[in-house]
Design a protein around this motif. Sequence first.
Motif, PDB file in Angstrom:
ATOM      1  N   SER A  63       0.795  -1.060   0.079  1.00 43.42           N
ATOM      2  CA  SER A  63       0.132   0.029   0.084  1.00 43.42           C
ATOM      3  C   SER A  63       0.911   1.298  -0.017  1.00 43.42           C
ATOM      4  CB  SER A  63      -0.967   0.113   1.209  1.00 43.42           C
ATOM      5  OG  SER A  63      -1.913  -0.927   0.961  1.00 43.42           O
ATOM      6  N   LYS A  64       2.328   1.046   0.181  1.00 51.45           N
ATOM      7  CA  LYS A  64       3.058   2.176   0.012  1.00 51.45           C
ATOM      8  C   LYS A  64       3.345   2.649  -1.418  1.00 51.45           C
ATOM      9  CE  LYS A  64       6.677   3.314   2.615  1.00 51.45           C
ATOM     10  NZ  LYS A  64       7.539   3.413   3.503  1.00 51.45           N
ATOM     11  N   SER A  65       2.411   2.996  -2.072  1.00 52.93           N
ATOM     12  CA  SER A  65       2.509   3.104  -3.681  1.00 52.93           C
ATOM     13  C   SER A  65       1.942   4.334  -4.118  1.00 52.93           C
ATOM     14  CB  SER A  65       1.912   1.912  -4.408  1.00 52.93           C
ATOM     15  OG  SER A  65       0.441   2.086  -4.361  1.00 52.93           O
ATOM     16  N   MET A  66       2.336   4.813  -4.967  1.00 50.84           N
ATOM     17  CA  MET A  66       1.810   5.975  -5.910  1.00 50.84           C
ATOM     18  C   MET A  66       0.272   5.831  -6.234  1.00 50.84           C
ATOM     19  SD  MET A  66       4.154   8.484  -6.012  1.00 50.84           S
ATOM     20  CE  MET A  66       3.207   9.588  -6.896  1.00 50.84           C
ATOM     21  N   ALA A 104      -0.509  14.114   3.198  1.00 52.69           N
ATOM     22  CA  ALA A 104      -0.781  15.234   3.938  1.00 52.69           C
ATOM     23  C   ALA A 104       0.284  16.561   3.378  1.00 52.69           C
ATOM     24  CB  ALA A 104      -0.552  15.052   5.487  1.00 52.69           C
ATOM     25  N   HIS A 105       1.391  16.220   3.041  1.00 55.03           N
ATOM     26  CA  HIS A 105       2.324  16.966   2.541  1.00 55.03           C
ATOM     27  C   HIS A 105       1.904  17.556   1.199  1.00 55.03           C
ATOM     28  CE1 HIS A 105       6.665  18.559   2.098  1.00 55.03           C
ATOM     29  NE2 HIS A 105       6.029  19.370   2.666  1.00 55.03           N
ATOM     30  N   ILE A 106       1.532  16.657   0.249  1.00 55.82           N
ATOM     31  CA  ILE A 106       1.387  16.928  -0.952  1.00 55.82           C
ATOM     32  C   ILE A 106      -0.190  17.452  -1.504  1.00 55.82           C
ATOM     33  CG2 ILE A 106       3.410  15.781  -2.010  1.00 55.82           C
ATOM     34  CD1 ILE A 106       1.275  13.674  -3.124  1.00 55.82           C
ATOM     35  N   TYR A 107      -1.071  17.141  -0.448  1.00 54.26           N
ATOM     36  CA  TYR A 107      -2.347  17.460  -0.775  1.00 54.26           C
ATOM     37  C   TYR A 107      -2.488  19.140  -0.522  1.00 54.26           C
ATOM     38  CZ  TYR A 107      -7.490  17.846  -0.353  1.00 54.26           C
ATOM     39  OH  TYR A 107      -8.741  18.250  -0.598  1.00 54.26           O
ATOM     40  N   VAL A 128       7.615   9.666  14.508  1.00 56.85           N
ATOM     41  CA  VAL A 128       8.169  11.139  14.636  1.00 56.85           C
ATOM     42  C   VAL A 128       9.324  11.298  13.476  1.00 56.85           C
ATOM     43  CG1 VAL A 128       7.366  11.274  17.164  1.00 56.85           C
ATOM     44  CG2 VAL A 128      10.000  10.589  16.377  1.00 56.85           C
ATOM     45  N   GLY A 129       9.468  12.464  13.197  1.00 59.84           N
ATOM     46  CA  GLY A 129      10.719  12.644  12.199  1.00 59.84           C
ATOM     47  C   GLY A 129      10.234  13.256  10.830  1.00 59.84           C
ATOM     48  N   GLY A 130       9.104  12.998  10.344  1.00 65.92           N
ATOM     49  CA  GLY A 130       8.367  13.713   9.380  1.00 65.92           C
ATOM     50  C   GLY A 130       8.967  13.074   8.027  1.00 65.92           C
ATOM     51  N   LYS A 131      10.018  12.269   7.967  1.00 66.63           N
ATOM     52  CA  LYS A 131       9.879  11.495   6.724  1.00 66.63           C
ATOM     53  C   LYS A 131       9.195  10.545   6.356  1.00 66.63           C
ATOM     54  CE  LYS A 131      14.526  10.119   6.473  1.00 66.63           C
ATOM     55  NZ  LYS A 131      15.673   9.624   6.754  1.00 66.63           N
ATOM     56  N   ASN A 132       8.675  10.627   5.080  1.00 68.85           N
ATOM     57  CA  ASN A 132       7.442   9.833   4.644  1.00 68.85           C
ATOM     58  C   ASN A 132       7.669   9.611   3.133  1.00 68.85           C
ATOM     59  OD1 ASN A 132       6.347  12.320   3.515  1.00 68.85           O
ATOM     60  ND2 ASN A 132       6.194  12.926   5.432  1.00 68.85           N
ATOM     61  N   GLY A 133       6.789   8.879   2.835  1.00 66.94           N
ATOM     62  CA  GLY A 133       6.779   8.615   1.142  1.00 66.94           C
ATOM     63  C   GLY A 133       6.344   7.323   1.013  1.00 66.94           C
ATOM     64  N   VAL A 134       6.534   6.762  -0.383  1.00 68.04           N
ATOM     65  CA  VAL A 134       6.273   5.689  -1.145  1.00 68.04           C
ATOM     66  C   VAL A 134       7.109   5.000  -1.761  1.00 68.04           C
ATOM     67  CG1 VAL A 134       3.723   6.322  -1.088  1.00 68.04           C
ATOM     68  CG2 VAL A 134       5.105   6.778  -3.153  1.00 68.04           C
ATOM     69  N   ASP A 135       7.099   3.816  -1.897  1.00 65.91           N
ATOM     70  CA  ASP A 135       7.948   3.131  -2.717  1.00 65.91           C
ATOM     71  C   ASP A 135       7.875   3.171  -4.215  1.00 65.91           C
ATOM     72  OD1 ASP A 135       8.783   2.079  -0.395  1.00 65.91           O
ATOM     73  OD2 ASP A 135       7.523   0.110  -0.400  1.00 65.91           O
ATOM     74  N   LEU A 136       8.641   2.824  -5.091  1.00 68.15           N
ATOM     75  CA  LEU A 136       8.456   3.106  -6.445  1.00 68.15           C
ATOM     76  C   LEU A 136       9.614   1.777  -7.494  1.00 68.15           C
ATOM     77  CD1 LEU A 136       7.373   4.901  -8.721  1.00 68.15           C
ATOM     78  CD2 LEU A 136       9.638   6.166  -8.708  1.00 68.15           C
ATOM     79  N   GLU A 137       8.689   1.079  -7.742  1.00 67.13           N
ATOM     80  CA  GLU A 137       9.418   0.143  -8.527  1.00 67.13           C
ATOM     81  C   GLU A 137      10.230  -0.962  -7.598  1.00 67.13           C
ATOM     82  OE1 GLU A 137      10.883   1.743 -11.937  1.00 67.13           O
ATOM     83  OE2 GLU A 137       9.091   1.805 -13.191  1.00 67.13           O
ATOM     84  N   ALA A 142      11.236   5.536  -2.204  1.00 67.99           N
ATOM     85  CA  ALA A 142      11.998   6.267  -3.480  1.00 67.99           C
ATOM     86  C   ALA A 142      11.307   7.691  -3.800  1.00 67.99           C
ATOM     87  CB  ALA A 142      11.860   5.501  -4.864  1.00 67.99           C
ATOM     88  N   VAL A 143      10.177   7.893  -3.241  1.00 70.14           N
ATOM     89  CA  VAL A 143       9.374   9.097  -3.305  1.00 70.14           C
ATOM     90  C   VAL A 143       8.902   9.574  -2.000  1.00 70.14           C
ATOM     91  CG1 VAL A 143       7.536  10.070  -4.540  1.00 70.14           C
ATOM     92  CG2 VAL A 143       8.556   8.595  -5.830  1.00 70.14           C
ATOM     93  N   GLY A 144       9.165  10.514  -1.769  1.00 72.80           N
ATOM     94  CA  GLY A 144       8.612  11.010  -0.412  1.00 72.80           C
ATOM     95  C   GLY A 144       9.066  12.635  -0.182  1.00 72.80           C
ATOM     96  N   SER A 145       8.786  12.843   1.052  1.00 76.08           N
ATOM     97  CA  SER A 145       8.981  14.601   1.668  1.00 76.08           C
ATOM     98  C   SER A 145       9.154  14.468   3.054  1.00 76.08           C
ATOM     99  CB  SER A 145       7.868  15.126   1.097  1.00 76.08           C
ATOM    100  OG  SER A 145       6.553  14.808   1.934  1.00 76.08           O
TER     101      SER A 145
END
Length: 345
Positions: A63-66, A104-107, A128-137, A142-145
């Motif tokens: 579920s961690k996908s684009m 939440a960051h990109i919306y 905590v820490g704020g690093k988040n994102g999704v996997d790519l291929e 690989a993609v996050g903010s």
Amino acid sequence: MMTQIRKRGEEAMWRSDLAAFPVREVVVLCDRNTAEYCYADAVAAQLIPEQHHLLVVEAGEASKSMAVATNVLQQMQKLGVGKSTGLLINLGGGMVCDLGGFCAHIYRRGIRMLNIPTTVLCLADACVGGKNGVDLEHVKNAVGSVHHPEAVFIDTRWIRTQDPRARRSGIAEIIKHALLQGEELFAQVATWNENDFYQEDILLQGLQFKLHCVMQDPLDTGARQILNFGHSIGHALESLAMARGQELWHGEAVMLGMLLELALSEQLLQLPVGYREQYNTLARRLFPGLHLQASLEEILPYLQNDKKNQGGLRMSLLSAPGQCKPGVEVSIEQLETIWHDAINL
């Protein structure tokens, strides 16, 4: 921004945090497991406002996908969630907090966010820490903010609902924090049994340490990168497992990553040999049967995709417990040496 940490017994303070937000549209993001085992409890405890929308995604790393992120964003748009009036509450483990934080960051270029972690891994680290994102291929994160939650609510009761293997996986981050904090704490941790790691004060201690690192480097551009110890190789192992369709929990990959990066630390930063031996004993006891199932040739493409690399492979390594140096350049030849010599767990 300072993330507020609240714990069970401080529900009134949490509700005060919620009341301070000028929000109208509240969205709660869960996976199937937390929707079944944790959502009703959170509503009953008034950790979630009475008026809210529930979004549920499938459990698991897939579920961690684009595609899933796009679906969550589309649903928030249909619900009319506004930039200044929207709030996303992530109720779940690391996957939910990573996915939710990214959305939440990109919306609308950023809406407010709270985390309610329900797994050992998330309680110990990911919330905590704020690093988040999704996997790519099949490439991990690989993609996050970077988008920080404004508050986090800690309740260890929910970890009893976890699969035992998943629960044990969360121990890895606690061990990592101990290695990063110093010899005395690591010596204590090396004597613990599995249940010792699940105590609220232990989880909070590690979380406060991570929060301290984050406050020094909120955007993850320098000093905070010590938290990457074990993760360069660990994430590569996770990516390979995803590509193979194999199950490898994040904490299991990080345990293997720390083993190999401790060996590199001995070679490149003269870390005394005894610490890896001590780590090995602890890892064998907590993770019986876990061992490296990849050749360097298989893992190298994923290592080279690591976003921390700058003109070569870069890793955070130890010269001693409590003394971590980020951005150490590692050659393929050095990796070959430790890959063949490293002791399997």
